[in-house]
Design an enzyme around this catalytic site. Structure first.
Site, PDB file in Angstrom:
ATOM      1  N   GLU A  22       0.835  -1.201   0.000  1.00 34.00           N
ATOM      2  CA  GLU A  22       0.000   0.000   0.000  1.00 34.00           C
ATOM      3  C   GLU A  22       0.871   1.254   0.000  1.00 34.00           C
ATOM      4  O   GLU A  22       0.558   2.230  -0.685  1.00 34.00           O
ATOM      5  CB  GLU A  22      -0.902   0.025   1.236  1.00 34.00           C
ATOM      6  CG  GLU A  22      -1.957  -1.043   1.261  1.00 34.00           C
ATOM      7  CD  GLU A  22      -2.781  -0.977   2.520  1.00 34.00           C
ATOM      8  OE1 GLU A  22      -3.958  -0.602   2.435  1.00 34.00           O
ATOM      9  OE2 GLU A  22      -2.238  -1.298   3.612  1.00 34.00           O
ATOM     10  N   GLU A  74      -8.286   6.079   9.959  1.00 31.13           N
ATOM     11  CA  GLU A  74      -8.750   6.850  11.103  1.00 31.13           C
ATOM     12  C   GLU A  74      -7.870   8.098  11.294  1.00 31.13           C
ATOM     13  O   GLU A  74      -8.380   9.183  11.564  1.00 31.13           O
ATOM     14  CB  GLU A  74      -8.721   5.994  12.377  1.00 31.13           C
ATOM     15  CG  GLU A  74      -9.744   4.881  12.404  1.00 31.13           C
ATOM     16  CD  GLU A  74      -9.292   3.573  11.757  1.00 31.13           C
ATOM     17  OE1 GLU A  74      -9.911   2.539  12.045  1.00 31.13           O
ATOM     18  OE2 GLU A  74      -8.320   3.567  10.960  1.00 31.13           O
ATOM     19  N   LYS A  99     -12.029   3.795   1.323  1.00 34.18           N
ATOM     20  CA  LYS A  99     -10.844   3.072   0.848  1.00 34.18           C
ATOM     21  C   LYS A  99     -11.346   1.891   0.005  1.00 34.18           C
ATOM     22  O   LYS A  99     -11.373   0.749   0.459  1.00 34.18           O
ATOM     23  CB  LYS A  99      -9.996   2.614   2.039  1.00 34.18           C
ATOM     24  CG  LYS A  99      -8.642   2.053   1.658  1.00 34.18           C
ATOM     25  CD  LYS A  99      -7.824   1.767   2.915  1.00 34.18           C
ATOM     26  CE  LYS A  99      -6.463   1.187   2.548  1.00 34.18           C
ATOM     27  NZ  LYS A  99      -5.665   0.882   3.747  1.00 34.18           N
TER      28      LYS A  99
END
Length: 120
Positions: A22, A74, A99
């Protein structure tokens, strides 16, 4: 009760996540922002300075998404909320971070977090 200005579907590529893939490859994040404010002063004077400039806020949100990576959405949502609350007219903000390409091994449509923050 506060009035609402909504900015929906802001898209930007970021490198957020806990997995190396990622961070290396990045992915698209989608952000919705709902600003809570009193729009009466802006409306009565037809004055942009008395409201939240949603064009500027949209650019700031995209800058946060494309900026320094974080592990969690978050944390990303909190950074966005904090920035929105720096605008004098904004009293409350609701931030939803989507996401859609999260690394989940089963079929899904989206992963989101929604937070609400206010001055105080």
């Amino acid at each position: 009760m506060l009035d609402r200005i909504a900015i929906k579907g802001l898209r930007a590529r970021g490198h957020h996540g806990v997995f190396p893939r990622e961070r290396e490859l990045g992915q698209t994040f989608v952000v919705d922002v709902v600003l809570g404010l009193d729009t009466r002063p802006a409306a009565s004077g037809d004055d942009l300075e008395a409201t939240a400039h949603y064009g500027v806020i949209a650019e700031e949100v995209v800058g946060i998404v494309t900026g320094d990576p974080v592990d969690l959405i978050e944390t990303l949502a909190q950074r966005i909320a904090d920035q929105c609350l720096t605008h004098a007219a904004v009293q409350e903000v609701e931030v939803t971070v989507h996401k859609p390409d999260a690394p989940i091994t089963v079929p899904f449509d989206d992963v989101t977090i929604t937070i609400v923050r206010s001055r105080g």
